[in-house]
Write a protein that holds these residues in place. Structure first.
Motif, PDB file in Angstrom:
ATOM      1  N   TYR A 103       1.128  -1.101 -11.126  1.00  0.00           N
ATOM      2  CA  TYR A 103       0.639  -2.459 -11.405  1.00  0.00           C
ATOM      3  C   TYR A 103       1.764  -3.474 -11.136  1.00  0.00           C
ATOM      4  CZ  TYR A 103      -0.511  -6.494 -14.320  1.00  0.00           C
ATOM      5  OH  TYR A 103      -0.708  -7.767 -14.769  1.00  0.00           O
ATOM      6  N   GLY A 104       1.435  -4.613 -10.541  1.00  0.00           N
ATOM      7  CA  GLY A 104       2.438  -5.621 -10.204  1.00  0.00           C
ATOM      8  C   GLY A 104       3.263  -6.064 -11.407  1.00  0.00           C
ATOM      9  N   PHE A 110      10.018  -3.874 -14.816  1.00  0.00           N
ATOM     10  CA  PHE A 110      11.139  -2.980 -14.525  1.00  0.00           C
ATOM     11  C   PHE A 110      12.210  -3.717 -13.712  1.00  0.00           C
ATOM     12  CE2 PHE A 110      10.070   1.589 -15.474  1.00  0.00           C
ATOM     13  CZ  PHE A 110       8.884   1.365 -16.139  1.00  0.00           C
ATOM     14  N   HIS A 111      11.771  -4.388 -12.653  1.00  0.00           N
ATOM     15  CA  HIS A 111      12.742  -4.919 -11.698  1.00  0.00           C
ATOM     16  C   HIS A 111      13.305  -6.283 -12.067  1.00  0.00           C
ATOM     17  CE1 HIS A 111      11.300  -1.791  -8.856  1.00  0.00           C
ATOM     18  NE2 HIS A 111      12.571  -1.801  -8.584  1.00  0.00           N
ATOM     19  N   ARG A 112      12.556  -7.089 -12.771  1.00  0.00           N
ATOM     20  CA  ARG A 112      13.059  -8.456 -12.992  1.00  0.00           C
ATOM     21  C   ARG A 112      13.460  -8.711 -14.416  1.00  0.00           C
ATOM     22  NH1 ARG A 112       9.203 -12.257  -9.838  1.00  0.00           N
ATOM     23  NH2 ARG A 112      10.518 -13.826 -10.799  1.00  0.00           N
ATOM     24  N   VAL A 347       4.795  -8.462  -6.266  1.00  0.00           N
ATOM     25  CA  VAL A 347       5.513  -7.362  -5.591  1.00  0.00           C
ATOM     26  C   VAL A 347       6.044  -7.908  -4.265  1.00  0.00           C
ATOM     27  CG1 VAL A 347       5.260  -5.049  -4.577  1.00  0.00           C
ATOM     28  CG2 VAL A 347       3.999  -5.657  -6.670  1.00  0.00           C
ATOM     29  N   PRO A 348       7.344  -7.689  -3.960  1.00  0.00           N
ATOM     30  CA  PRO A 348       7.893  -8.226  -2.705  1.00  0.00           C
ATOM     31  C   PRO A 348       7.064  -7.801  -1.487  1.00  0.00           C
ATOM     32  CG  PRO A 348       9.632  -7.272  -4.072  1.00  0.00           C
ATOM     33  CD  PRO A 348       8.338  -6.972  -4.760  1.00  0.00           C
ATOM     34  N   ASP A 350       7.667  -6.915   1.545  1.00  0.00           N
ATOM     35  CA  ASP A 350       8.011  -5.711   2.320  1.00  0.00           C
ATOM     36  C   ASP A 350       7.567  -4.443   1.581  1.00  0.00           C
ATOM     37  OD1 ASP A 350       9.938  -6.236   0.356  1.00  0.00           O
ATOM     38  OD2 ASP A 350      11.479  -5.081   1.418  1.00  0.00           O
ATOM     39  N   GLN A 351       7.647  -4.474   0.247  1.00  0.00           N
ATOM     40  CA  GLN A 351       7.189  -3.316  -0.535  1.00  0.00           C
ATOM     41  C   GLN A 351       5.671  -3.184  -0.450  1.00  0.00           C
ATOM     42  OE1 GLN A 351       8.943  -3.348  -4.494  1.00  0.00           O
ATOM     43  NE2 GLN A 351       7.421  -1.863  -5.182  1.00  0.00           N
ATOM     44  N   ARG A 352       4.983  -4.317  -0.514  1.00  0.00           N
ATOM     45  CA  ARG A 352       3.516  -4.285  -0.388  1.00  0.00           C
ATOM     46  C   ARG A 352       3.137  -3.685   0.966  1.00  0.00           C
ATOM     47  NH1 ARG A 352       3.055  -9.813  -2.301  1.00  0.00           N
ATOM     48  NH2 ARG A 352       2.435 -10.433  -0.207  1.00  0.00           N
ATOM     49  N   ALA A 353       3.836  -4.123   2.022  1.00  0.00           N
ATOM     50  CA  ALA A 353       3.508  -3.643   3.372  1.00  0.00           C
ATOM     51  C   ALA A 353       3.714  -2.134   3.456  1.00  0.00           C
ATOM     52  CB  ALA A 353       4.369  -4.371   4.398  1.00  0.00           C
ATOM     53  N   LYS A 354       4.806  -1.648   2.858  1.00  0.00           N
ATOM     54  CA  LYS A 354       5.115  -0.209   2.901  1.00  0.00           C
ATOM     55  C   LYS A 354       4.033   0.613   2.209  1.00  0.00           C
ATOM     56  CE  LYS A 354       9.127   2.095   1.716  1.00  0.00           C
ATOM     57  NZ  LYS A 354      10.398   2.037   0.997  1.00  0.00           N
ATOM     58  N   LEU A 355       3.471   0.041   1.147  1.00  0.00           N
ATOM     59  CA  LEU A 355       2.460   0.768   0.368  1.00  0.00           C
ATOM     60  C   LEU A 355       1.064   0.666   0.969  1.00  0.00           C
ATOM     61  CD1 LEU A 355       3.625  -0.304  -3.185  1.00  0.00           C
ATOM     62  CD2 LEU A 355       3.587   2.041  -2.305  1.00  0.00           C
ATOM     63  N   GLY A 356       0.903  -0.277   1.908  1.00  0.00           N
ATOM     64  CA  GLY A 356      -0.431  -0.476   2.486  1.00  0.00           C
ATOM     65  C   GLY A 356      -1.251  -1.512   1.725  1.00  0.00           C
ATOM     66  N   ILE A 357      -0.576  -2.325   0.907  1.00  0.00           N
ATOM     67  CA  ILE A 357      -1.292  -3.401   0.190  1.00  0.00           C
ATOM     68  C   ILE A 357      -1.384  -4.592   1.143  1.00  0.00           C
ATOM     69  CG2 ILE A 357      -1.404  -4.818  -1.906  1.00  0.00           C
ATOM     70  CD1 ILE A 357       0.411  -2.764  -3.277  1.00  0.00           C
ATOM     71  N   THR A 358      -2.331  -4.481   2.063  1.00  0.00           N
ATOM     72  CA  THR A 358      -2.488  -5.503   3.106  1.00  0.00           C
ATOM     73  C   THR A 358      -3.320  -6.675   2.573  1.00  0.00           C
ATOM     74  OG1 THR A 358      -4.497  -4.419   3.818  1.00  0.00           O
ATOM     75  CG2 THR A 358      -2.458  -3.736   4.905  1.00  0.00           C
TER      76      THR A 358
END
Ligand code: P1T
Length: 383
Positions: A103-104, A110-112, A347-348, A350-358
């Protein structure tokens, strides 16, 4: 109710007895902040202050623990607050393995929030066993995963991850929000902690925001409970009452969510507008075998890619009449959303693109309306 009662019986009765004062069969909303003491430090029952414990919340905590096959339950004001309680157990320098598709808001927490406190995080595709094994470091304290994941519905082998974590002395926490305790029992597969956004299928009616942590480990429970009380991100008694009312029907609701989602997924697969349909119950799902092994139904969530990108997806969503465009999921009513713009916008890219969240990806939370009406709604919106 005896200890061997089955799921549906526990859903309705666990943690609840008729109210000792009146015989009311529903646990009352104990709308009180504090409790009279006949003498300083002496309590009438087990309660002294409602941040620490409240009888309506205690009943819900016992109920959810029972549904997850756990000895202990703790409830929170949101799913994020529940996650935060686990993350508070870590210290600067500790390392977390986080599944790459979450989940975003989980990603953001976690990250921010936590990486500013010196917690190191590795995002790993946990459907890849070798990648999971290689991600451990001497300072790895926690693996956190969702299964099925949000929004790509990857299915992660909980027992295999539990074995890796046990060998390395790390805790395994499983966010069981999408699967629900009806379909999947992570504690029995070796997880140390189960997390829920009870806003979703546990609440089931889109009227409460809440969270929960369940465990079988006495020491972990004590640590979590200490933070729950110290930080105080607890739900109010009315929200606990609504959730207790909801868990009484969770097995019936989830059964219908699964039936409807299964039928809708089969329908979408045949539709040329959706070149890619992801549902753990489809033979085409890459982890269909794992899903069959560890789940007893495939859930109410479907993710699908539209062939015309964002413009097509936007037009389709706007034309729907029964599905409502909204964040969240797991309610009796069908919802639909665009993860790239809504739930996973933080979600950044580039990470979305890697996961297929188009941009053309849409996520269906299939409700329990009549399935023919739901399919009809989709057809008229595409027409
Ligand atoms: O919204 P909250 O109750 O704080 O729960 C956060 C959360 C935790 N875990 C999972 C798997 C979730 O999906 C969520 C919240 N998700 C949405 C609001 C959503 O639309 O995906």
């Amino acid at each position: 109710m005896n200890d061997n009662a089955r799921f549906a019986t526990r859903a309705i009765h666990a943690g609840q007895q008729p109210d000792p004062a009146t015989g009311a069969i529903m646990t009352p909303v104990y709308q009180t902040a504090t409790y009279a003491q006949p003498s300083p430090g002496k309590f009438i029952g087990e309660f002294d202050y409602s941040r620490s414990a409240n009888p309506t919340r205690t009943a819900l905590e016992a109920n959810l623990a029972s549904l997850e096959g756990g000895r202990h339950g703790l409830c929170f004001g949101s799913g994020c607050a529940a996650m935060d309680c686990v993350l508070h157990q870590l210290s600067p320098g500790d390392h977390i393995i986080l599944c790459d598709d979450v989940y975003g808001g989980t990603n953001r927490l976690f990250h921010r929030v936590y990486d500013r406190h010196g917690i190191k995080i590795s995002l790993v595709d946990l459907t890849d066993h070798d990648a999971a094994a290689a991600a451990f470091r001497p300072e790895t304290r926690l693996m956190w995963l969702e299964t099925p994941t949000n929004p790509m519905l990857k299915v992660i082998d909980i027992a295999a991850m539990a074995e890796l974590c046990r060998a390395k002395g790390a805790w395994l926490a499983v966010d069981n929000t999408f699967a629900t305790p009806v379909l999947q029992a992570p504690l029995s597969l070796g997880a140390d902690i189960v997390c829920h956004s009870s806003t979703k299928y546990i609440g089931g009616h889109s009227d409460v925001v809440g969270g929960a942590l369940l465990t079988n480990d006495d020491a972990i429970h004590e640590k979590l409970k200490f933070v729950q009380n110290s930080v105080g991100a607890v739900p109010g008694p009315m929200d606990c009452f609504l959730l207790l009312r909801s868990t009484k029907t969770i097995h019936v609701r989830v059964d219908r969510h699964c039936q409807n989602a299964g039928k809708l997924a089969e329908h979408l697969v045949e539709h040329p507008k959706f070149p890619r349909v992801v549902y753990p119950g489809l033979d085409s799902h890459p982890q269909h075998a794992v899903a069959k092994k560890q789940m007893c139904g495939f859930g109410g969530m479907i993710t699908a890619e539209m062939d015309g990108g964002l413009d097509d997806a936007r037009r389709f969503l706007e034309r729907l009449k029964i599905f409502t465009i909204a964040e969240s999921l797991g309610g009796v009513e069908s919802l639909i959303e665009s993860p790239a713009i809504m739930t996973h916008a933080s979600v950044p890219a580039d990470q979305r693109a890697k996961l297929g969240i188009t941009d053309g990806l849409v996520r269906f939370s299939v409700g329990i309306e009549d399935i023919d009406d739901l399919i009809g709604d989709i057809e008229q919106a595409l027409g």
